[in-house]
Structures are given as C-alpha cells and as structure tokens.
Design an enzyme around this catalytic site. Structure first.
Site, PDB file in Angstrom:
ATOM      1  N   GLU A  60       0.816  -1.223   0.000  1.00  0.00           N
ATOM      2  CA  GLU A  60       0.000   0.000   0.000  1.00  0.00           C
ATOM      3  C   GLU A  60       0.846   1.269   0.000  1.00  0.00           C
ATOM      4  O   GLU A  60       0.561   2.220  -0.710  1.00  0.00           O
ATOM      5  CB  GLU A  60      -0.947   0.004   1.205  1.00  0.00           C
ATOM      6  CG  GLU A  60      -2.119  -0.955   1.073  1.00  0.00           C
ATOM      7  CD  GLU A  60      -1.725  -2.411   1.231  1.00  0.00           C
ATOM      8  OE1 GLU A  60      -0.634  -2.697   1.746  1.00  0.00           O
ATOM      9  OE2 GLU A  60      -2.516  -3.284   0.814  1.00  0.00           O
ATOM     10  N   HIS A 129     -10.416  -5.462   9.998  1.00  0.00           N
ATOM     11  CA  HIS A 129     -10.983  -5.137   8.684  1.00  0.00           C
ATOM     12  C   HIS A 129     -12.339  -4.446   8.765  1.00  0.00           C
ATOM     13  O   HIS A 129     -13.081  -4.421   7.790  1.00  0.00           O
ATOM     14  CB  HIS A 129     -11.104  -6.414   7.822  1.00  0.00           C
ATOM     15  CG  HIS A 129      -9.785  -6.935   7.363  1.00  0.00           C
ATOM     16  ND1 HIS A 129      -9.651  -8.086   6.620  1.00  0.00           N
ATOM     17  CD2 HIS A 129      -8.536  -6.469   7.515  1.00  0.00           C
ATOM     18  CE1 HIS A 129      -8.375  -8.304   6.361  1.00  0.00           C
ATOM     19  NE2 HIS A 129      -7.686  -7.326   6.900  1.00  0.00           N
TER      20      HIS A 129
END
Lengths: 329, 380
Positions: A60, A129
């Site tokens: 990322e 998450h």
C-alpha cells in the site's frame, strides 16, 4: 435515470472519467485482471489496457507513493485500497506527503489523487478489517474525506473527487456495494464535494448520519413518525470540508440533534459535530446533543457480538426519544 | 534430487578512478570537456564553502537546523551532473550541492532552512521535488514520476537520493521492487556516509554492500568510491544512459563519509571516534579533484573568493527578506480555500489588526462578561 447498484455506479464513474480524461488511471492490488476484490473496476482493464489499469505488488505504501509521484507529474491517479483498513500501511505517504506537498512546495506541486476503497463495519470482517477509517483522515489538513451513502452519491461524488485538484480519501462500504438506486446517465453529472444533503425533512429533531447508519436512521425515522415525532435526516456526504451550514440550519429549525456513527465514539465524527453545533448554535438547542456510536472496542469476530458493537435502529430510537423528552421546549 | 546452484551467479562491481592520492586510472577516465570539468569543480568548491557558511549562520542563530553535506560533494555532483534539465531530481534532505547544481538559488535554500515556504518552492517548470524530510518516502514518488513520464511518452530519467539509513525503511524496498517490476527509468543514488545519526552501517544492515541489494530486485547495482567524482560520474552516466534507452533502473551505492554533524542539532564526538574522522579526511573528495585539476592545468585563480562573494550576496538577499506574512499560513493548503479555513484566516487577520497575536507567556486577557448559568441569552 437508470437504476443500478452502488458498485455499478462507482464503476460507471471510473469509466466515464477515464474516457473523458486520458490522465486518469487506476492503480492497486487486483484491480486489473481480477476486476478488483469487490469488482468495482470490472471491465476497466479490457477497455483501457494495462497502462491505465495497473496491477501492483502487494504494497500500500509503495503504490500510494507511486500515485503521489505520478500526480505530481500531472496525472490523475485513482488508488484502490482493497479495504481501507490496509491504508494504515500507507499512512505516512497519505498524511505526510499527499496532504502536505501542495503546502510545502508553496503551491508548485498539486497532488490530484483519489484513494478509494471500502471501510467501516461489514459482515464478520473482525477487528482489523471493520474500522471506520475516516476518523484517521478527517483530522489531517490538506485532505478531503468523502463517504457516499447512495449509488447516486457514489457516482456524483467519485467523479468530483477525480476532477478535484486535492488528495481525496473516498471510503465506500462492503455492505452497500449491492444496494440499488437511481443514478443519472449524464456523463457530466457531479455532486460537489463539501455539500451535505437533507435526506428527509422534519421539524422535531435532526439526525446526522451517513453510510449504513443513514439507512438505520431512516428506519428509525419511519417508526418515530408513527409516534408523532418528525425527524429531519442530514447526511454530510463530505466529512472534510464539512458543510456545517446545512447541519446548523437544520439545528436552528429542530433545536434537537442526534449524531449517529458506526465507529468508536471517542474523538469521533459525532464529537466534532457536537462541538461545532455547541459553538455555533448553543442557544438554539433545547437538549444536549446526543451521540449514538459504536462501542469503544475493536470489532468482535463473533456475529452476535458484532451486532452489539454497532449502533442499532433501537439505539437511535431511544436517543431520539430521549432528546425529544428533554426539558426546554 | 540433488542440491544445485542456480544460475546466474551474482557479483557486485566496485568502481574507483581517481584515488585519494590523486592516482588516475586513465583507461576509465570519463570523457569530460575542460568546461564541464571546471563547472563540476566550481560546484564542488561552492558546495563546500556554502556548507561551511551555513553551519556558521546556524551557530549564530541566523538559520534553523539543517543537514550539512561536507565530504559528500563528489557523490552528489558526480551523479546529478549527468542529468538533463528535463530529467527529474528527487532529493532527501542532504542534497544542497546537488540542488544548487539544478538551479536552486542559494538564498532560496537559506530561506527553506529559515522556515520560509518560498524556500521549498521549486521554480516554475523546474523538475525537482522539494526536500523530503521523512526518511525514504521520496523513493516511491521517484518511481511514480518515472511511471508518469513513460505514460506521457517522455524520455525523462529520474534520479533519487537517499542515505544508508534509508535502506532499512520499507519505502526503500518498495520503491526498488516497483522499479524492478515495472522496469522504469529511475537511478537510485544511495549516499552511504557510514552513519545514520549515531547508528553505524553495521547496525543498519548485515549486508556486505548496499549495492548488492539491487540484484534481488532484478536491476544492476554498483558500488563506487563516493569521494571520487570521476567514478561517481562514470557510474551515473552509464545508469542514466541505460535508463533513457529503456533498459530500466539502477542502484548506485556511493561509499562516502559525512565529515561533519548529522544535522546541526547533534554532536558526533559523542558517538564516533576522532581517528575515524581523520582517516576519512585523508580521502576528502576535494583534495584529490584539486590535484587532478592542477595536473590538467584547469585550476582558476581566485575561484574561492568568487564563490564566497556569490554566497555573501545570497546571504544578504536572504537576510533582507521580510518575515513571512502570518496570513500565508493557509495558502496552498488546498487548491481552493474551504469555508472553515476562510473563517480561520479572517479570525487571524482580525487578531493581527487588533494589535497582533498575544505573546505566548503574556497573561490571559480578562474575559468579557458571559452569561452565568441560568442566565442564558436566548436568541429566539
């Protein structure tokens, strides 16, 4: 107006902007060959090719940094986070560079970058998450933060975000991707960033909510109507810069407020909204601002605990009844 | 199922052309014209003199904290001098000499380290990124620039600078990995100056060289004598030409030494031996290049005075710059000023009009009368 899912609306926004502007390209994990983990980029590789729909190594910080570099050279990258929780890996690139480069280069460089992907509670995605990631980003000067609640907003706001010259954090939701709604066909249909919307007019109490919480608040409003309580629902849509004017306008009309947010309440969106209402409209309030928030705990994996952690329609109903029964009117 | 050795087997080259005694390997000597050599020599002298002047300015309280470059002039100038103006230079925070070479006015660099936003503002169309203070974060940007240059069909090469300490950061690995996978035109220049503040290289990595890390990313890596401007130039020339020809990225490790402080905020006598510094002073990049220039009869009389005057004029211009307008605090935060910042800007302007912002330790002003509890002013 066509009826389509939230996912299709996002896909259409990307497709239209990529057709309109050759500088727009999509970059992230699994966005090409696999059509995106949640299929938001479906068919884009086929139409635009690998130069403009770029599958990256799993990293990322790396692809966000690459996006920033490409934006500085005049491209308009749309970076996909498979889930926004993964953006924590890119926090330094987002906060220290994307948000600050325009400022620190004295305006010589712009970072017209969109970082998009799903975030917030979903269905048993557990502690790492399920976070409401907007809370990490709306604190940062230099960023814009968007959370689109409906398919129409998803399209109109994403198109505006791509055309915006600032870095924009655009957080969708796994639970809304399948949601259907009307979406204008006009390729120039835009919803400006920084504009809230009154989703339901009412006179007795203002409820501020977005994303999944807006739908729960709508349910609560229908229920409360039966009790003779008229709820006005305001969706900020853009969290930074926030359209405080629309929210304050509604407070001046109803004199009572409940703010609903999915994430943990401490230093959350509700705190900020309660603070500016207190600063700007204290004398208009007939009751303290109430917050309905997620519990201040990581999201449990177990289904029953997950349900308890997130605000429910019942909790919203209770909060509205409390503010409406408060003294002062 | 035997255990076998995979091909290809790797090796790492080390390049030195002009050693610390001034001996030259003529076969490897890069073909630089007298004018190019003079320009390079002048930039090295300027780099050194400016650095020394900046340290004095900082000690006198006329400049903020900065990272001096003394000892690293050859690593910076040997590499940056291979770029075209249309190429991109991506600095970390210790590239003063390279930035001057790229056309940054000296006073602008001084303004940067005195806290002026203009100091971090590259000139219109100048293809340099601003100084990057977070360690290694500039390296993925370099890959992004290179990707965008290819996307737009330009033949620009990107040169990115970082130190030995930065090689431990994830962003460094990520950038090298992306560059390798995408085969983009980036030249990674690591100035291995042996120390990351007080942490020596051997505590930074167990790798024998930094250059060899390139091999794992599928790109060439070379270690050069970073105090030998000719060796740095030769290695960078090769890497830049290769990148421009579409043959991908390169990692160059310049083995050099920071002769001074990490930044003006630390004292290296606390963490490294005086003998080590003395040993590296014998390898000073300027001494050997001066000897080389003397041999070629290219030394110019009065060069140091000329350079000092140029610096003195820049310092004068820098010190004549009025302090920044407080209202510029909100400029360039967004492409357009959002309403909440317009309000904050107006509030600051009002405070300044009414006699300036209060001193931090001034007593708090007496608050204006506010309604007591139960005496609420109701507007409706």
């Amino acid at each position: 107006m066509a009826v389509m899912t939230y996912r299709e609306a996002l896909n259409q926004a990307l497709r239209e902007e990529m057709r309109r502007d050759p500088r727009v390209f999509v970059i992230g994990e699994e966005v090409g060959l696999y059509d995106g983990a949640y299929k938001v980029t479906q068919g884009l590789l086929k139409e635009f090719g690998a130069k403009r729909v770029v599958d990256t190594p799993i990293c990322e910080s790396g692809f966000t940094g690459v996006g920033i570099g490409a934006a500085m050279l005049g491209l308009r990258p749309v970076v996909e986070m498979m889930t926004f929780n993964f953006s924590l890996m890119a926090m330094d690139q987002i906060v220290n560079t994307a948000a600050k480069l325009h400022y620190m280069s004295g305006g010589q460089f712009s970072v017209p970058l969109v970082i998009r992907g799903p975030g917030g509670p979903a269905a048993q995605l557990a502690a790492q998450h399920s976070q409401s990631m907007e809370t990490y980003y709306y604190h940062v000067p230099g960023l814009k933060v968007v959370r689109p609640t409906t398919p129409m907003d998803a399209k109109g706001l994403l198109k505006s975000a791509i055309r915006d010259d600032n870095p924009v954090i655009f957080i969708e939701s796994e639970t809304l991707y399948h949601l259907k709604g009307e979406v204008p066909d006009d390729p120039d249909f835009l919803i400006p960033l920084g504009q809230a919307i009154v989703r339901r007019e009412g006179t007795d109490v203002t409820v501020v909510a977005y994303m999944g919480m807006m739908y729960r608040a709508l349910e609560a409003a229908e229920e409360l109507a039966k009790e003779g309580i008229s709820v006005e629902l305001v969706d900020p849509r853009t969290l930074r810069p926030m359209d405080t004017e629309t929210i304050i306008g509604s407070v001046r009309k109803t004199h009572r407020v409940v703010v609903v947010e999915a994430g943990a309440g401490f230093a959350g969106m509700g705190s900020e909204i309660a603070a500016f209402i207190t600063e700007q409209a204290f004398d208009d309030l007939d009751a303290p601002v109430e917050r309905v928030t997620g519990a201040n705990a990581p999201m449990p994996y177990a289904r029953n605990l997950e349900k308890l952690k997130t605000p429910t329609t019942e909790k919203i109903l209770a909060a509205v009844r409390r503010v409406c029964n408060a003294n002062g009117s | 199922m035997p255990r076998t050795v995979l091909e290809p087997r790797f090796q790492v080259e080390y390049l030195s052309i002009l050693d610390s005694e001034g001996h030259l390997d003529a076969a490897l000597e890069p073909k630089l014209s007298p004018d190019e050599l003079r320009a390079l020599y002048r930039a090295m002298i300027l780099g050194r003199r400016l650095d020394e002047r900046m340290v004095r300015l900082q000690r006198q309280g006329r400049l903020g904290t900065f990272a001096p470059i003394k000892g690293q002039e050859a690593s910076q100038l040997g590499s940056v001098s291979t770029l075209r103006p249309t190429d991109w230079m991506v600095p970390s925070f210790r590239e003063t000499a390279a930035m001057v070479w790229r056309g940054w006015p000296i006073e602008k660099l001084l303004l940067f380290f005195a806290g002026y936003v203009e100091g971090g503002q590259p000139g219109e169309g100048q293809r340099d990124l601003p100084i990057a203070v977070p360690v290694a974060t500039q390296l993925p940007h370099a890959v992004g620039l290179a990707y965008a240059a290819q996307y737009r069909g330009e033949d620009a090469v990107v040169m990115a600078y970082f130190g030995d300490g930065a090689t431990s950061e994830g962003d460094c690995h990520e950038a090298l990995n992306f560059a390798g996978v995408w085969h983009v035109p980036v030249v990674f220049v690591c100035q291995n100056n042996q120390w990351a503040i007080s942490v020596p290289l051997k505590k930074q990595t167990h790798s024998k060289t930094i250059a060899q890390k390139a091999l794992a990313y599928g790109m060439p890596g070379i270690q050069v004598d970073g105090n030998d401007v000719l060796a740095v130039y030769a290695a960078a020339r090769e890497a830049v030409d290769r990148a421009r020809a579409g043959e991908g990225p390169t990692l160059i490790e310049c083995v050099t030494y920071r002769l001074g402080v990490h930044t003006t905020a630390d004292d290296p006598t606390k963490y490294r031996a005086e003998e080590e510094v003395k040993m590296w002073e014998q390898k000073d990049p300027l001494t050997r290049f001066t000897a080389y220039m003397r041999q070629k009869s290219l030394l110019e009389d009065g060069l140091e005075q000329q350079v000092d005057e140029e610096i003195a004029l820049a310092v004068e211009r820098f010190e004549a710059t009025p302090p920044p307008d407080p209202l510029t605090m909100f400029d360039h935060l967004y492409a357009e000023l959002p309403p909440h910042l317009v309000a904050q800007r107006e509030e600051l302007a009002r405070r300044l009009r009414e006699g300036g912002a209060p001193e931090p330790d001034a007593p708090a002003p007496t608050p204006r009368a506010t309604p007591m509890r139960g005496q609420r002013l109701t507007r409706r």
